[in-house]
Design a protein around this motif. Sequence first.
Motif, PDB file in Angstrom:
ATOM      1  N   LEU A   6      45.869  28.923  21.143  1.00  0.00           N
ATOM      2  CA  LEU A   6      44.115  28.872  21.134  1.00  0.00           C
ATOM      3  C   LEU A   6      43.462  29.153  20.026  1.00  0.00           C
ATOM      4  N   GLU A   7      44.563  30.141  19.151  1.00  0.00           N
ATOM      5  CA  GLU A   7      43.661  29.942  17.346  1.00  0.00           C
ATOM      6  C   GLU A   7      44.308  27.804  17.191  1.00  0.00           C
ATOM      7  N   ALA A   8      45.398  27.814  17.491  1.00  0.00           N
ATOM      8  CA  ALA A   8      45.644  26.574  16.605  1.00  0.00           C
ATOM      9  C   ALA A   8      44.883  26.186  17.288  1.00  0.00           C
ATOM     10  N   ARG A   9      44.228  25.420  18.701  1.00  0.00           N
ATOM     11  CA  ARG A   9      43.345  24.217  18.946  1.00  0.00           C
ATOM     12  C   ARG A   9      42.638  24.897  18.380  1.00  0.00           C
ATOM     13  N   ARG A  10      41.699  26.039  18.547  1.00  0.00           N
ATOM     14  CA  ARG A  10      40.578  25.980  17.934  1.00  0.00           C
ATOM     15  C   ARG A  10      39.970  25.500  16.650  1.00  0.00           C
ATOM     16  N   ALA A  11      41.182  26.087  15.903  1.00  0.00           N
ATOM     17  CA  ALA A  11      41.930  25.090  14.185  1.00  0.00           C
ATOM     18  C   ALA A  11      41.867  23.887  14.359  1.00  0.00           C
ATOM     19  N   ARG A  12      42.530  23.374  14.711  1.00  0.00           N
ATOM     20  CA  ARG A  12      42.502  22.076  15.286  1.00  0.00           C
ATOM     21  C   ARG A  12      40.836  21.162  15.184  1.00  0.00           C
ATOM     22  N   PHE A  13      40.947  22.144  16.645  1.00  0.00           N
ATOM     23  CA  PHE A  13      39.161  21.467  16.726  1.00  0.00           C
ATOM     24  C   PHE A  13      37.490  21.581  15.460  1.00  0.00           C
ATOM     25  N   ASP A  14      38.258  22.421  15.008  1.00  0.00           N
ATOM     26  CA  ASP A  14      37.142  22.752  13.733  1.00  0.00           C
ATOM     27  C   ASP A  14      37.567  21.690  12.734  1.00  0.00           C
ATOM     28  N   THR A  15      38.345  21.798  12.574  1.00  0.00           N
ATOM     29  CA  THR A  15      38.716  20.188  11.462  1.00  0.00           C
ATOM     30  C   THR A  15      38.540  19.081  11.897  1.00  0.00           C
ATOM     31  N   ILE A  16      38.954  18.963  13.406  1.00  0.00           N
ATOM     32  CA  ILE A  16      38.044  17.559  14.150  1.00  0.00           C
ATOM     33  C   ILE A  16      36.555  17.890  13.731  1.00  0.00           C
ATOM     34  N   VAL A  17      36.073  19.037  14.746  1.00  0.00           N
ATOM     35  CA  VAL A  17      34.658  18.968  13.758  1.00  0.00           C
ATOM     36  C   VAL A  17      33.941  18.495  13.048  1.00  0.00           C
ATOM     37  N   ARG A  18      34.911  18.912  11.773  1.00  0.00           N
ATOM     38  CA  ARG A  18      33.760  19.231  10.284  1.00  0.00           C
ATOM     39  C   ARG A  18      34.005  17.435  10.340  1.00  0.00           C
ATOM     40  N   GLY A  19      35.466  17.093  10.723  1.00  0.00           N
ATOM     41  CA  GLY A  19      35.666  15.262  10.793  1.00  0.00           C
ATOM     42  C   GLY A  19      34.866  14.115  11.452  1.00  0.00           C
ATOM     43  N   VAL A  20      34.168  14.640  12.026  1.00  0.00           N
ATOM     44  CA  VAL A  20      32.814  13.867  13.246  1.00  0.00           C
ATOM     45  C   VAL A  20      32.166  13.886  13.020  1.00  0.00           C
ATOM     46  N   VAL A  21      31.640  15.009  12.276  1.00  0.00           N
ATOM     47  CA  VAL A  21      30.242  15.398  12.933  1.00  0.00           C
ATOM     48  C   VAL A  21      29.129  14.751  12.079  1.00  0.00           C
ATOM     49  N   GLU A  22      29.390  14.144  10.666  1.00  0.00           N
ATOM     50  CA  GLU A  22      28.004  13.904  10.026  1.00  0.00           C
ATOM     51  C   GLU A  22      28.457  12.478  10.256  1.00  0.00           C
ATOM     52  N   PRO A  23      29.440  11.549  10.837  1.00  0.00           N
ATOM     53  CA  PRO A  23      29.327  10.134  11.495  1.00  0.00           C
ATOM     54  C   PRO A  23      28.756  10.059  12.150  1.00  0.00           C
ATOM     55  N   LEU A  24      28.362  10.896  13.361  1.00  0.00           N
ATOM     56  CA  LEU A  24      27.811  11.231  14.427  1.00  0.00           C
ATOM     57  C   LEU A  24      26.975  11.347  14.624  1.00  0.00           C
ATOM     58  N   ARG A  25      26.288  12.165  13.677  1.00  0.00           N
ATOM     59  CA  ARG A  25      24.755  12.200  13.681  1.00  0.00           C
ATOM     60  C   ARG A  25      23.796  10.870  12.926  1.00  0.00           C
ATOM     61  N   ARG A  26      24.584  10.321  12.186  1.00  0.00           N
ATOM     62  CA  ARG A  26      24.085   9.136  11.891  1.00  0.00           C
ATOM     63  C   ARG A  26      23.938   8.052  12.838  1.00  0.00           C
ATOM     64  N   PHE A  27      25.747   7.577  13.420  1.00  0.00           N
ATOM     65  CA  PHE A  27      25.241   7.417  14.853  1.00  0.00           C
ATOM     66  C   PHE A  27      24.304   7.484  15.730  1.00  0.00           C
ATOM     67  N   LEU A  28      23.885   8.891  15.640  1.00  0.00           N
ATOM     68  CA  LEU A  28      23.330   8.653  16.957  1.00  0.00           C
ATOM     69  C   LEU A  28      21.823   9.115  16.081  1.00  0.00           C
ATOM     70  N   ALA A  29      21.928   9.392  14.761  1.00  0.00           N
ATOM     71  CA  ALA A  29      19.611   8.611  14.091  1.00  0.00           C
ATOM     72  C   ALA A  29      19.134   7.241  14.182  1.00  0.00           C
ATOM     73  N   ARG A  30      20.492   6.266  14.361  1.00  0.00           N
ATOM     74  CA  ARG A  30      20.369   5.648  14.607  1.00  0.00           C
ATOM     75  C   ARG A  30      20.012   4.177  15.426  1.00  0.00           C
ATOM     76  N   ARG A  31      20.090   5.483  16.633  1.00  0.00           N
ATOM     77  CA  ARG A  31      19.816   4.779  18.272  1.00  0.00           C
ATOM     78  C   ARG A  31      18.454   5.680  18.384  1.00  0.00           C
ATOM     79  N   THR A  32      19.096   6.807  17.773  1.00  0.00           N
ATOM     80  CA  THR A  32      17.638   7.889  19.448  1.00  0.00           C
ATOM     81  C   THR A  32      16.851   8.814  18.221  1.00  0.00           C
ATOM     82  N   ASP A  33      15.420   9.032  18.566  1.00  0.00           N
ATOM     83  CA  ASP A  33      14.427  10.090  18.131  1.00  0.00           C
ATOM     84  C   ASP A  33      16.045  11.119  17.269  1.00  0.00           C
ATOM     85  N   PRO A  34      15.277  11.979  16.790  1.00  0.00           N
ATOM     86  CA  PRO A  34      15.918  13.287  16.491  1.00  0.00           C
ATOM     87  C   PRO A  34      16.449  14.297  17.580  1.00  0.00           C
ATOM     88  N   ALA A  35      15.317  14.597  18.291  1.00  0.00           N
ATOM     89  CA  ALA A  35      15.541  15.986  19.140  1.00  0.00           C
ATOM     90  C   ALA A  35      16.724  15.309  20.213  1.00  0.00           C
TER      91      ALA A  35
END
Length: 178
Positions: A6-35
């Motif tokens: 479970l700890e290894a899974r969480r660690a990998r997921f945290d790494t994945i999240v750090r890599g995808v959050v900002e690109p996803l945020r920009r992707f969504l910001a270009r397509r819809t309102d902030p909320a």
Amino acid sequence: MDTADLEARRARFDTIVRGVVEPLRRFLARRTDPATADDVLGDTLLVLWRRYDELPAEPLPFAYGVARLCLANAERGARRQRRLAGRIATVDPPREAPDPVGDDRLAEAMASLSADDGELLRLWAWEQLTPAEIATVLDVTINAAAIRLHRARGRLRELLRKIDAVDGHEEANEGRRP
């Protein structure tokens, strides 16, 4: 699944999240309102966690696909909500806020009150709630609701007196030459 897995899974997921959050945020910001973008980002991360075992080595394109589908779901939900609101408005159109006595001076006095006093008086006068029911709505004790209602009514009464005094003064000057 043991704790180490479970700890290894969480660690990998945290790494994945750090890599995808900002690109996803920009992707969504270009397509819809902030909320909506924030809501969809949260939904996307939840789906990624639930589908953890399906995540490819390079998760960003997969995450874009999930975000696109989550955004489509959010947009469908918003359209359904607008259609439902339209149907409700047709069947049961919203009423104007009641003017209890058709009195402009009352509207003026109510507008001069604090938001809390105004809400308290509306619950009492327009919704015809008792102090006990108001206490439930406001999540306070019955005694606190009764005291607040008493004070709000007093402030309203005082404002009405002031408005009447000004009106009376103006009326006393009518007909006089300046």
